[in-house]
Scaffold this motif. Structure first.
Motif, PDB file in Angstrom:
ATOM      1  N   ARG A 147      43.411 -36.051 -40.076  1.00 29.59           N
ATOM      2  CA  ARG A 147      43.719 -37.203 -39.205  1.00 29.59           C
ATOM      3  C   ARG A 147      45.190 -37.597 -39.285  1.00 29.59           C
ATOM      4  O   ARG A 147      45.755 -38.113 -38.333  1.00 29.59           O
ATOM      5  N   THR A 148      45.837 -37.311 -40.425  1.00 34.82           N
ATOM      6  CA  THR A 148      47.256 -37.678 -40.542  1.00 34.82           C
ATOM      7  C   THR A 148      48.095 -36.826 -39.579  1.00 34.82           C
ATOM      8  O   THR A 148      49.087 -37.286 -39.032  1.00 34.82           O
ATOM      9  N   GLN A 180      49.470 -44.030 -42.261  1.00 33.21           N
ATOM     10  CA  GLN A 180      50.093 -42.848 -42.867  1.00 33.21           C
ATOM     11  C   GLN A 180      51.215 -42.369 -41.943  1.00 33.21           C
ATOM     12  O   GLN A 180      52.275 -41.953 -42.394  1.00 33.21           O
ATOM     13  N   PRO A 216      50.637 -35.719 -47.038  1.00 37.45           N
ATOM     14  CA  PRO A 216      50.133 -37.095 -47.162  1.00 37.45           C
ATOM     15  C   PRO A 216      49.493 -37.348 -48.530  1.00 37.45           C
ATOM     16  O   PRO A 216      49.313 -38.510 -48.917  1.00 37.45           O
ATOM     17  N   LEU A 217      49.161 -36.268 -49.236  1.00 36.62           N
ATOM     18  CA  LEU A 217      48.462 -36.320 -50.526  1.00 36.62           C
ATOM     19  C   LEU A 217      47.053 -36.931 -50.331  1.00 36.62           C
ATOM     20  O   LEU A 217      46.881 -37.692 -49.392  1.00 36.62           O
ATOM     21  N   PRO A 218      46.063 -36.631 -51.108  1.00 36.22           N
ATOM     22  CA  PRO A 218      46.138 -35.812 -52.311  1.00 36.22           C
ATOM     23  C   PRO A 218      46.286 -34.314 -52.001  1.00 36.22           C
ATOM     24  O   PRO A 218      45.737 -33.841 -51.015  1.00 36.22           O
ATOM     25  N   ARG A 273      46.199 -43.813 -52.604  1.00 36.35           N
ATOM     26  CA  ARG A 273      47.472 -44.290 -52.063  1.00 36.35           C
ATOM     27  C   ARG A 273      47.316 -45.400 -51.019  1.00 36.35           C
ATOM     28  O   ARG A 273      48.008 -46.414 -51.074  1.00 36.35           O
ATOM     29  N   THR A 274      46.448 -45.167 -50.052  1.00 38.31           N
ATOM     30  CA  THR A 274      46.397 -46.123 -48.943  1.00 38.31           C
ATOM     31  C   THR A 274      45.941 -47.493 -49.445  1.00 38.31           C
ATOM     32  O   THR A 274      46.578 -48.512 -49.177  1.00 38.31           O
ATOM     33  N   GLN A 320      40.144 -30.397 -45.503  1.00 38.51           N
ATOM     34  CA  GLN A 320      39.348 -31.629 -45.634  1.00 38.51           C
ATOM     35  C   GLN A 320      37.882 -31.322 -45.968  1.00 38.51           C
ATOM     36  O   GLN A 320      36.995 -31.358 -45.101  1.00 38.51           O
ATOM     37  N   ARG A 359      39.028 -48.558 -44.045  1.00 40.59           N
ATOM     38  CA  ARG A 359      38.824 -47.102 -43.938  1.00 40.59           C
ATOM     39  C   ARG A 359      37.334 -46.824 -43.845  1.00 40.59           C
ATOM     40  O   ARG A 359      36.541 -47.431 -44.560  1.00 40.59           O
ATOM     41  N   ARG A 387      45.880 -30.857 -46.898  1.00 42.99           N
ATOM     42  CA  ARG A 387      44.712 -30.434 -47.671  1.00 42.99           C
ATOM     43  C   ARG A 387      43.589 -30.018 -46.716  1.00 42.99           C
ATOM     44  O   ARG A 387      43.402 -30.654 -45.670  1.00 42.99           O
ATOM     45  N   HIS A 400      45.021 -42.033 -38.481  1.00 45.83           N
ATOM     46  CA  HIS A 400      45.466 -42.694 -39.721  1.00 45.83           C
ATOM     47  C   HIS A 400      46.857 -43.278 -39.446  1.00 45.83           C
ATOM     48  O   HIS A 400      47.859 -42.789 -39.961  1.00 45.83           O
TER      49      HIS A 400
HETATM   50  C1  NCD Z   1      45.038 -38.627 -46.257  1.00 48.35           C
HETATM   51  C2  NCD Z   1      43.788 -39.162 -45.596  1.00 48.35           C
HETATM   52  O1  NCD Z   1      43.067 -39.973 -46.184  1.00 48.35           O
HETATM   53  O2  NCD Z   1      43.574 -38.759 -44.468  1.00 48.35           O
HETATM   54  N1  NCD Z   1      45.330 -39.277 -47.459  1.00 48.35           N
HETATM   55  C3  NCD Z   1      46.107 -40.396 -47.411  1.00 48.35           C
HETATM   56  O3  NCD Z   1      45.729 -41.420 -46.895  1.00 48.35           O
HETATM   57  N2  NCD Z   1      47.346 -40.291 -47.906  1.00 48.35           N
HETATM   58  C4  NCD Z   1      45.056 -37.159 -46.398  1.00 48.35           C
HETATM   59  C5  NCD Z   1      43.915 -36.464 -47.072  1.00 48.35           C
HETATM   60  O4  NCD Z   1      42.966 -37.094 -47.552  1.00 48.35           O
HETATM   61  O5  NCD Z   1      43.974 -35.236 -47.138  1.00 48.35           O
END
Ligand code: NCD
Length: 312
Positions: free
Chosen positions: A171-172, A141, A271-273, A60-61, A235, A110, A233, A138
């Motif tokens: 981090r989100t 996000q 925030p997915l995934p 996504r990002t 991590q 990133r 999720r 993040h």
């Molecule tokens: C998040 C991340 O990378 O921190 N994903 C994202 O950017 N949407 C969340 C995650 O990986 O669980």
């Protein structure tokens, strides 16, 4: 003076607190205008280049940054894994960024190491946007999440948000809490197993800001009070051993049954995934808004690119 020797002092976004509340409001306003009037913006970044430097996986990002720049009429260069850059030959982040900043107008980066984008920003001739640094922050996000909440709930003040899952490494979560602490009347409910609770430094920040928060272990206990449920999720990549991850990964699985005591207008974010923490049956519930949220990500990144390039 030789034009190639001129040094710049660009504005970078490493943490969400690098933006004032007024600037965030401006970005949300711009994003909403782009959603309503995309044709107004389609050539605004012509001849500009975004570099996406992803030393860690992303869907996504990275792709929303890419789509954002393309929709603004700009171009994108970059890499999606460290192994295809000179990092694989031992080049430092500082040197890589120094070089890329000579080729691009703005950088989204990133990195698995906390603080790497900050170091990068100190060696860059152009703005650096932190697209996620380890278990730290993040900010884009967070902008995505703020646009989602403001569109779905009509504002960013006076609501109760529950964060559920991996609050230690997520981090989100850290960035969104830091952002929401600056708005009025936001109450935080932190739902996590003891091993994955929010880090002490984050709690200290919340206390210093006078934020109202409490901690629960069971999602059921928090559900009836929530206006926003922010699932996360566990991590996996930040764990030191597989055993702990396997034990904790399914701590919370949101199902339609568990949603029964929730408010009818609560929104469910992620925030997915997602891995297992939201059952797919929840996707058709009108409160589910995680795909909508990912869509918001493209527009707010357009707004941020425009702002940092001084175009809006
Ligand atoms: C998040 C991340 O990378 O921190 N994903 C994202 O950017 N949407 C969340 C995650 O990986 O669980």
């Amino acid at each position: 003076m030789d034009k190639l020797e001129v040094k710049h002092n660009p504005r970078s976004i490493i943490n969400i607190t690098d933006l004032t509340v007024e600037e965030i409001d401006h970005l949300i306003k711009t994003a909403n205008d782009i959603i309503e009037n995309p044709e107004k913006y389609q050539d605004i970044c012509a001849h500009k280049k975004l570099a996406t430097l992803f030393f860690e996986p992303s869907t996504r990002t990275r792709l929303s940054f890419t789509a954002a720049m393309m929709e603004l009429g700009g171009n994108v260069i970059g890499f999606s894994e460290a192994s295809s850059s000179s990092a694989a030959k031992g080049e430092s982040v500082a040197d890589t960024i120094h070089i890329v900043s000579l080729y691009a107008d703005i950088i989204a980066m990133r990195h698995p190491k906390e603080g790497a984008p900050l170091v990068a920003s100190e060696h860059s001739e152009v703005p650096v946007i932190n697209a996620g640094d380890g278990g730290h922050f993040h900010p884009t996000q967070t902008l995505t999440d703020l646009l989602t909440i403001s569109r779905k709930k009509g504002g960013l003040n006076n609501f109760t948000i529950g964060f559920c899952g991996d609050l230690k490494f997520g981090r989100t979560v850290h960035s969104l809490i830091e952002a929401l602490m600056r708005y009025k009347g936001v109450k935080f409910i932190l739902i996590a197993p003891p091993e994955l609770r929010l880090p002490k430094y984050m709690k200290e920040k919340m206390n210093a800001a006078g934020a109202e928060w409490k901690e629960y272990e069971k999602l059921e206990d928090a559900m009836p009070d929530l206006d926003v449920l922010y699932m996360t999720r566990v991590q996996k990549e930040r764990f030191f051993n597989e055993e702990d991850y396997v034990r904790l990964r399914d701590s919370y699985i949101l199902t339609l049954d568990k949603l029964k005591p929730a408010k009818k207008d609560m929104i469910i974010m992620h925030p997915l995934p997602r891995v297992n923490e939201i059952s797919v049956e929840v996707d058709s519930d009108p409160r589910a808004c995680y795909f909508y949220q990912a869509h918001c990500g493209k527009y707010i990144r357009e707004a941020l690119i425009l702002y940092l390039l001084g175009l809006k």
